[in-house]
Design an enzyme around this catalytic site. Structure first.
Site, short mmCIF file in Angstrom:
data_model
loop_
_atom_site.label_atom_id
_atom_site.label_comp_id
_atom_site.label_asym_id
_atom_site.label_seq_id
_atom_site.Cartn_x
_atom_site.Cartn_y
_atom_site.Cartn_z
N GLY A 60 18.95 -28.09 2.58
CA GLY A 60 19.61 -28.47 3.82
C GLY A 60 19.13 -29.74 4.48
N ASP A 80 27.00 -24.65 -1.43
CA ASP A 80 26.01 -24.52 -2.48
C ASP A 80 26.13 -23.14 -3.12
OD1 ASP A 80 23.05 -26.24 -2.90
OD2 ASP A 80 23.40 -24.38 -3.99
N ASP A 96 30.76 -21.76 -5.62
CA ASP A 96 31.07 -22.91 -6.45
C ASP A 96 32.26 -23.65 -5.85
OD1 ASP A 96 31.93 -24.68 -8.46
OD2 ASP A 96 31.37 -23.31 -10.07
N LYS A 161 24.37 -38.89 -5.96
CA LYS A 161 23.18 -39.18 -6.77
C LYS A 161 23.54 -39.22 -8.24
CE LYS A 161 19.67 -36.17 -6.96
NZ LYS A 161 18.43 -35.59 -6.41
#
Length: 205
Positions: A60, A80, A96, A161
């Site tokens: 978080g 998540d 999901d 990322k």
């Protein structure tokens, strides 16, 4: 399970990490919070009143930063597979994000509002095999990109990322085909030896 020499070294580095110590002191759930704050200071992503979706949010750290910066007029949704301790002002959906049931929950809570920022600091369970780990994280990045194409407003942004290596250039090309501008970021809080980078796409084509 007996810890390997590598895992012991990582734990030693983690405990002595300046950003880890600072995160504990300031009440952030992870050192990753500093990465997002640095990128937001530079790129002005978390605008007041913005609607934000944090993919792979647990524990978080990014959601903490987001909810603080978008203010009372904004909305932060954290998704998540793993449980996450509640954060005041953050709407957490466990599951999901590719599944219809989870998307339905998100869409019901969004109502008529469109998402201004999708952010993903997702990383797979690392196997220690570089080629395997590279493939896994790039797959997660692709899933985030697919989600963004559907849910972002036209002038929205996607921050994700990735790892440098196999498939990085292919994914970068996909980002450039999807967004009008794409920037590469390496925050100071990223470990020097880490292959991680962040790609920021803005304004859908």
């Amino acid at each position: 399970m007996k810890r390997t020499r590598t895992s012991k070294a990582w734990m030693r580095e983690h405990i002595n990490d300046t950003y880890v110590q600072l995160a504990r002191k300031e009440g952030w759930r992870s050192r990753a919070a500093f990465k997002l704050m640095e990128m937001d200071d530079k790129d002005k992503l978390l605008k007041h009143g913005e609607v934000v979706v944090d993919l792979g949010a647990t524990p978080g750290g990014w959601s903490q930063v987001a909810v603080k910066r978008v203010g009372d007029g904004g909305l932060v949704f954290a998704l998540d597979l793993l449980e996450m301790e509640p954060i005041h002002g953050v709407h957490f959906i466990q599951g999901d994000f590719r599944e219809d049931e989870v998307l339905q929950q998100l869409e019901e809570q969004l109502g008529e509002r469109r998402v201004g920022l999708v952010m993903s600091d997702m990383a797979p369970n690392m196997s220690g095999v570089p080629l395997v780990d590279q493939a896994r994280i790039m797959h997660l990045a692709e899933l985030g990109l697919e989600f963004s194409r559907v849910h972002l407003k036209p002038e929205g942004a996607f921050l994700v990322k990735v790892f440098q290596g196999t498939d990085y250039e292919t994914f970068l090309k996909q980002m450039r085909e999807t967004f009008k501008t794409v920037a590469v970021r390496k925050p100071d809080a990223s470990r020097d030896r880490s292959p991680e980078l962040y790609l920021l796409g803005r304004t859908l084509r």
